[in-house]
Enzyme design. Structure first.
Site, PDB file in Angstrom:
ATOM      1  N   HIS A 418      78.840   8.658  37.751  1.00 13.57           N
ATOM      2  CA  HIS A 418      78.471   9.411  38.877  1.00 13.57           C
ATOM      3  C   HIS A 418      77.435   9.212  39.227  1.00 13.57           C
ATOM      4  CE1 HIS A 418      79.029  13.212  41.047  1.00 13.57           C
ATOM      5  NE2 HIS A 418      79.393  14.165  40.090  1.00 13.57           N
ATOM      6  N   ASP A 422      81.458   9.878  43.156  1.00 12.97           N
ATOM      7  CA  ASP A 422      81.638  11.281  43.152  1.00 12.97           C
ATOM      8  C   ASP A 422      83.225  11.770  43.209  1.00 12.97           C
ATOM      9  OD1 ASP A 422      78.683  11.075  44.361  1.00 12.97           O
ATOM     10  OD2 ASP A 422      79.295  11.737  46.437  1.00 12.97           O
TER      11      ASP A 422
END
Length: 445
Positions: A418, A422
């Site tokens: 992450h 995204d």
């Protein structure tokens, strides 16, 4: 001058190594380029050559021991006169302790080398050598000292082992399959010892929990140890998130069947669903280069976006999880990918992958569909930014044009870092992958 040999870094991910076999004994002459030692890394057992000439004066790390990179493992005396003081002092001490008349026996011991020094081992050595000399077909079967020791400890039959070391020598990697089956005999030996000493109550006892579980010690290889450490670090330090998608794989299944009919007719190797997936994922990565990327570190002022699509294929080998890498997967045909994948998987099972074949990946695919797994999540293989976990393809009842019909469906989950990927980007990547799977001609076009 005393030259210190340290544990080298033999792969980009190696942080520690185990001594598999010393090819030289203390007192042996070492020439530049001689194979000095075999080292078990996180990926393979590799030979390490001497870069200096001289005499091997001391072995600091014995066979089977695991040490970090940079740890001194041996000393070589280059003969310039400054030979260090440890050996000299040790020899002087030995001489003062020796009784008169011990020189001859000491000389004999030195001639026998440093392989076996204890009385019990010395007694067993002639038997072993006789055994080696009486292998089937009249051929001698050579094995490293470590292998011979493990063979004694675990009652291994080396006559069934094909050596892959220099000159057909049996090295540690060759007996890993036997070791995995050895605990029962090892346990038998351990249980016999207390009986021989008539003191079974004094022998170390397993904990009550272990007894309740029926636990047995299993040998752990350096590769398995490193796998455990690296995956643990990845799970703890990389902020994973997971996105799952499902594709209608009906056309993919039909295409593969038709393709394989033609390939078999032309005497060419068939392709698997995984070969098609590797190609599809590589094409999807080309469309989404942000997924084909790596996070460098918290202190870095940049990330890395890779221009080449090098796909790692997770292989459940006999020695543990291995991830050989197919370079430029997006530029190769499905047939080429299939041939290369089979070749790398074979090498992985034989523990013969080179560091180059296991490094440089930009993305990994892990497929458990052949085991009947429907869907799962996978841990990212650092420093890559994502990994695709693929489940099996099976028929399900779905609604098509208002009717319930049976269609092949496939589920896959993208684990993403992450810090650089995204949720929307992960979803777009899977959207592209799904489009390719549902329109399979675009994969092979």
């Amino acid at each position: 001058m005393m030259i210190e040999i340290t544990m080298p870094r033999l792969s980009d991910t190696m942080e520690e190594g185990a001594i598999a076999t010393w090819h030289k004994k203390v007192g042996d002459t070492v020439e530049e380029g001689d194979v000095l030692v075999e080292i078990e890394t996180d990926k393979a057992t590799m030979e390490y050559e001497a870069y200096e000439s001289g005499t091997l004066s001391k072995i600091l790390v014995e066979e089977g021991e695991l040490v970090s990179i940079g740890t001194p493992i041996a000393n070589i005396d280059d003969g310039s006169g400054d030979s260090g003081d440890d050996d000299d002092s040790g020899e002087a001490q030995s001489k003062t302790d020796e009784p008169a008349g011990a020189e001859d026996s000491k000389g004999a011991a030195e001639k026998s080398g440093d392989e076996e020094t204890s009385d019990s081992d010395a007694a067993s050595e002639p038997t072993e050598k006789k055994s080696e000399a009486s292998q089937s077909d009249g051929e001698r079967q050579f094995a490293s000292p470590l292998v011979r020791k493990l063979a004694r400890d675990y009652d291994l039959d080396l006559s069934t082992v094909d050596g892959t070391g220099p000159g057909g020598r049996i090295i540690r990697a060759d007996i890993d399959p036997l070791l995995s089956e050895a605990p029962s005999s090892s346990k038998k030996k351990e249980s016999a010892k207390p009986e021989a000493t008539s003191a079974p109550k004094e022998a170390p006892k397993p904990s009550s929990d272990d007894e309740r579980r029926g636990s047995e010690k299993q040998p752990i290889s350096n590769i398995r140890r490193v796998i455990a450490r690296r995956l643990g670090e990845s799970a703890r330090e990389v902020p994973h998130f997971y996105v799952t998608a499902v594709a209608d794989a009906e056309e993919l299944v039909k295409l593969r069947a038709s393709l394989n009919e033609q390939l078999v007719a032309s005497d060419r190797p068939k392709v698997s669903v995984n070969d098609l997936l590797v190609r599809a994922a590589a094409l999807a990565l080309r469309e989404h280069p942000e997924v084909n990327a790596s996070y460098v570190g918290d202190d870095a002022d940049h990330t890395l976006r890779h221009s080449r699509v090098n796909v790692g294929v997770a292989v459940a080998s006999d020695v543990g999880l291995m991830v050989p890498v197919i370079d430029d997967a997006d530029t190769k045909t499905v047939t080429q990918l299939g041939i290369e994948t089979k070749k790398l998987a074979k090498l992985a099972n034989e523990k013969k992958l080179s560091p180059a074949q296991m490094s440089g990946g930009t993305f990994t695919i892990s497929n458990l569909g052949m085991f009947g797994v429907e869907e799962f999540t996978a841990i990212i293989n650092p420093p890559e930014g994502a990994i695709l976990a693929v489940g099996g393809t099976k028929q399900e009842a779905v609604v098509v044009d208002g009717k319930i019909v049976a269609r092949h469906r496939m589920r896959y989950t993208l684990s993403s870092d992450h810090r650089i990927i995204d949720g929307a980007l992960a979803a777009q990547f899977l959207q592209t992958l799904t489009r390719l799977i549902e329109n399979p001609w675009t994969i092979i076009a």
